[in-house]
Design a protein around this motif. Structure first.
Motif, PDB file in Angstrom:
ATOM      1  N   LEU A   1       0.819  -1.123   0.067  1.00 34.32           N
ATOM      2  CA  LEU A   1      -0.190  -0.142   0.266  1.00 34.32           C
ATOM      3  C   LEU A   1       1.316   1.496   0.297  1.00 34.32           C
ATOM      4  O   LEU A   1       1.746   1.307   0.964  1.00 34.32           O
ATOM      5  CB  LEU A   1      -0.419   0.172   1.403  1.00 34.32           C
ATOM      6  CG  LEU A   1      -1.846  -1.320   1.048  1.00 34.32           C
ATOM      7  CD1 LEU A   1      -2.350  -1.246   3.483  1.00 34.32           C
ATOM      8  CD2 LEU A   1      -3.024  -0.996   0.507  1.00 34.32           C
ATOM      9  N   GLU A   2       0.670   2.401  -0.513  1.00 35.87           N
ATOM     10  CA  GLU A   2       1.239   3.725  -0.900  1.00 35.87           C
ATOM     11  C   GLU A   2      -0.012   4.377  -0.166  1.00 35.87           C
ATOM     12  O   GLU A   2      -1.587   4.409   0.359  1.00 35.87           O
ATOM     13  CB  GLU A   2       1.264   4.131  -2.060  1.00 35.87           C
ATOM     14  CG  GLU A   2       2.217   2.982  -2.555  1.00 35.87           C
ATOM     15  CD  GLU A   2       3.242   3.833  -4.018  1.00 35.87           C
ATOM     16  OE1 GLU A   2       1.952   4.339  -4.735  1.00 35.87           O
ATOM     17  OE2 GLU A   2       3.887   3.569  -3.916  1.00 35.87           O
ATOM     18  N   ALA A   3       0.277   5.331   1.251  1.00 34.11           N
ATOM     19  CA  ALA A   3      -0.719   7.148   1.475  1.00 34.11           C
ATOM     20  C   ALA A   3      -0.385   7.957   1.525  1.00 34.11           C
ATOM     21  O   ALA A   3       1.528   8.115   0.940  1.00 34.11           O
ATOM     22  CB  ALA A   3      -0.941   6.029   2.628  1.00 34.11           C
ATOM     23  N   THR A   4      -1.366   8.844   0.961  1.00 33.94           N
ATOM     24  CA  THR A   4      -1.088  10.521   0.900  1.00 33.94           C
ATOM     25  C   THR A   4      -1.234  10.778   2.922  1.00 33.94           C
ATOM     26  O   THR A   4      -2.287  10.734   2.903  1.00 33.94           O
ATOM     27  CB  THR A   4      -0.925  11.056  -0.269  1.00 33.94           C
ATOM     28  OG1 THR A   4      -1.973  11.487  -0.559  1.00 33.94           O
ATOM     29  CG2 THR A   4       0.084  10.885  -1.408  1.00 33.94           C
ATOM     30  N   MET A   5      -0.570  12.342   2.992  1.00 36.93           N
ATOM     31  CA  MET A   5      -1.735  12.649   4.253  1.00 36.93           C
ATOM     32  C   MET A   5      -1.299  14.637   3.586  1.00 36.93           C
ATOM     33  O   MET A   5      -0.470  14.834   3.683  1.00 36.93           O
ATOM     34  CB  MET A   5      -0.963  12.188   5.106  1.00 36.93           C
ATOM     35  CG  MET A   5      -2.079  12.805   6.230  1.00 36.93           C
ATOM     36  SD  MET A   5      -2.116  11.608   7.895  1.00 36.93           S
ATOM     37  CE  MET A   5      -2.549  12.119   8.865  1.00 36.93           C
ATOM     38  N   GLU A   6      -2.391  14.698   3.496  1.00 39.62           N
ATOM     39  CA  GLU A   6      -2.953  16.122   3.687  1.00 39.62           C
ATOM     40  C   GLU A   6      -2.901  16.443   5.055  1.00 39.62           C
ATOM     41  O   GLU A   6      -3.771  16.231   5.748  1.00 39.62           O
ATOM     42  CB  GLU A   6      -3.567  16.671   2.441  1.00 39.62           C
ATOM     43  CG  GLU A   6      -3.441  18.339   2.544  1.00 39.62           C
ATOM     44  CD  GLU A   6      -4.682  18.535   1.378  1.00 39.62           C
ATOM     45  OE1 GLU A   6      -5.616  19.238   2.001  1.00 39.62           O
ATOM     46  OE2 GLU A   6      -4.614  18.529   0.527  1.00 39.62           O
ATOM     47  N   ILE A   7      -2.342  16.745   6.164  1.00 39.59           N
ATOM     48  CA  ILE A   7      -2.894  17.667   7.366  1.00 39.59           C
ATOM     49  C   ILE A   7      -2.569  19.555   7.349  1.00 39.59           C
ATOM     50  O   ILE A   7      -1.317  20.404   6.972  1.00 39.59           O
ATOM     51  CB  ILE A   7      -1.696  17.335   8.146  1.00 39.59           C
ATOM     52  CG1 ILE A   7      -1.972  15.567   8.747  1.00 39.59           C
ATOM     53  CG2 ILE A   7      -1.820  17.941   9.350  1.00 39.59           C
ATOM     54  CD1 ILE A   7      -0.300  15.240   9.424  1.00 39.59           C
ATOM     55  N   GLY A   8      -3.819  20.061   7.450  1.00 39.13           N
ATOM     56  CA  GLY A   8      -3.545  21.723   7.516  1.00 39.13           C
ATOM     57  C   GLY A   8      -3.513  22.405   6.545  1.00 39.13           C
ATOM     58  O   GLY A   8      -2.628  23.273   6.217  1.00 39.13           O
ATOM     59  N   GLY A   9      -3.273  21.359   5.245  1.00 37.12           N
ATOM     60  CA  GLY A   9      -3.317  22.347   3.780  1.00 37.12           C
ATOM     61  C   GLY A   9      -1.854  21.642   2.745  1.00 37.12           C
ATOM     62  O   GLY A   9      -2.076  21.936   1.953  1.00 37.12           O
ATOM     63  N   MET A  10      -1.093  20.993   3.688  1.00 39.11           N
ATOM     64  CA  MET A  10      -0.340  20.606   3.676  1.00 39.11           C
ATOM     65  C   MET A  10       0.290  19.285   3.891  1.00 39.11           C
ATOM     66  O   MET A  10      -0.051  18.254   4.461  1.00 39.11           O
ATOM     67  CB  MET A  10       0.900  20.971   4.252  1.00 39.11           C
ATOM     68  CG  MET A  10       0.956  22.847   4.055  1.00 39.11           C
ATOM     69  SD  MET A  10       2.250  23.364   5.422  1.00 39.11           S
ATOM     70  CE  MET A  10       4.005  23.287   4.576  1.00 39.11           C
ATOM     71  N   ASP A  11       1.077  18.909   2.169  1.00 40.18           N
ATOM     72  CA  ASP A  11       0.917  17.326   2.326  1.00 40.18           C
ATOM     73  C   ASP A  11       2.722  16.598   2.288  1.00 40.18           C
ATOM     74  O   ASP A  11       2.848  17.810   3.638  1.00 40.18           O
ATOM     75  CB  ASP A  11       1.749  17.099   0.384  1.00 40.18           C
ATOM     76  CG  ASP A  11       0.216  17.135  -0.168  1.00 40.18           C
ATOM     77  OD1 ASP A  11      -0.868  16.832   0.099  1.00 40.18           O
ATOM     78  OD2 ASP A  11       1.038  17.396  -1.480  1.00 40.18           O
ATOM     79  N   ARG A  12       2.077  15.898   3.741  1.00 45.13           N
ATOM     80  CA  ARG A  12       3.241  15.069   4.850  1.00 45.13           C
ATOM     81  C   ARG A  12       3.855  13.558   3.525  1.00 45.13           C
ATOM     82  O   ARG A  12       3.220  13.357   3.031  1.00 45.13           O
ATOM     83  CB  ARG A  12       2.561  15.460   5.386  1.00 45.13           C
ATOM     84  CG  ARG A  12       2.326  16.217   6.483  1.00 45.13           C
ATOM     85  CD  ARG A  12       2.835  17.430   6.648  1.00 45.13           C
ATOM     86  NE  ARG A  12       1.955  18.443   7.313  1.00 45.13           N
ATOM     87  CZ  ARG A  12       2.910  19.943   7.406  1.00 45.13           C
ATOM     88  NH1 ARG A  12       4.010  20.092   7.390  1.00 45.13           N
ATOM     89  NH2 ARG A  12       2.376  20.618   8.025  1.00 45.13           N
ATOM     90  N   ASP A  13       4.830  13.544   4.426  1.00 49.40           N
ATOM     91  CA  ASP A  13       5.546  12.503   3.553  1.00 49.40           C
ATOM     92  C   ASP A  13       4.868  11.300   4.791  1.00 49.40           C
ATOM     93  O   ASP A  13       4.833  11.196   5.664  1.00 49.40           O
ATOM     94  CB  ASP A  13       7.089  12.179   4.259  1.00 49.40           C
ATOM     95  CG  ASP A  13       7.803  13.780   2.990  1.00 49.40           C
ATOM     96  OD1 ASP A  13       6.687  13.144   1.886  1.00 49.40           O
ATOM     97  OD2 ASP A  13       8.106  13.987   3.350  1.00 49.40           O
ATOM     98  N   VAL A  14       4.153   9.999   3.946  1.00 46.43           N
ATOM     99  CA  VAL A  14       4.340   8.913   4.768  1.00 46.43           C
ATOM    100  C   VAL A  14       4.454   7.125   4.267  1.00 46.43           C
ATOM    101  O   VAL A  14       5.258   7.271   2.956  1.00 46.43           O
ATOM    102  CB  VAL A  14       2.726   8.236   4.337  1.00 46.43           C
ATOM    103  CG1 VAL A  14       2.184   7.453   4.904  1.00 46.43           C
ATOM    104  CG2 VAL A  14       1.700  10.181   5.082  1.00 46.43           C
ATOM    105  N   SER A  15       5.123   7.040   4.843  1.00 52.84           N
ATOM    106  CA  SER A  15       6.500   5.642   4.617  1.00 52.84           C
ATOM    107  C   SER A  15       5.419   4.465   5.576  1.00 52.84           C
ATOM    108  O   SER A  15       4.588   4.821   6.886  1.00 52.84           O
ATOM    109  CB  SER A  15       7.586   6.077   4.755  1.00 52.84           C
ATOM    110  OG  SER A  15       7.840   6.426   6.433  1.00 52.84           O
TER     111      SER A  15
END
Length: 121
Positions: free
Chosen positions: A57-71
């Motif tokens: 699986l791969e994931a992306t996460m946007e927190i407070g309008g900003m993309d964050r690295d997910v691993s």
């Protein structure tokens, strides 16, 4: 195996040992999830998108309008685990999945708290 007691015992053992095999499957966590991250400063909206990849699986996460690295996205049964890097600090996220909702926590060296999400239709 004509003895009813022996037959009943055999059926009971078969069901007992087969049940974990049937129940121990990983839940489907793919999709887009609207989330809320609870912090000491208040709630922050987030969006988690999880897709199938060649090797898991791969994931992306946007927190407070900003993309964050997910691993390190892993599902084990009904538990989703991943690492999210927020402002340079890695946070371990563990969520229990129940249908279209996820509830759990994040933990890092700077803070920890609750994270809850609901899958978008």
């Amino acid at each position: 195996m004509n003895n009813p007691l022996t037959r009943s015992l055999a059926i009971l053992l078969a069901v007992t040992f087969a049940a974990p095999l049937v129940l121990a499957h990983d839940v489907d966590v793919t999709g887009t999830w609207d989330a809320v991250v609870e912090t000491p400063e208040g709630e922050i909206p987030a969006v988690i998108t999880i897709t199938k990849a060649d090797e898991g699986l791969e994931a992306t996460m946007e927190i407070g309008g900003m993309d964050r690295d997910v691993s390190d996205v892993v599902v084990d049964g009904h538990t989703l685990e991943m690492t999210v890097t927020y402002e340079g600090v890695p946070y371990d996220v563990e969520l229990e999945v129940d249908g279209d909702t996820m509830t759990g926590t994040y933990t890092g060296s700077m803070a920890s708290g609750a994270l809850n999400a609901k899958r978008q239709p």
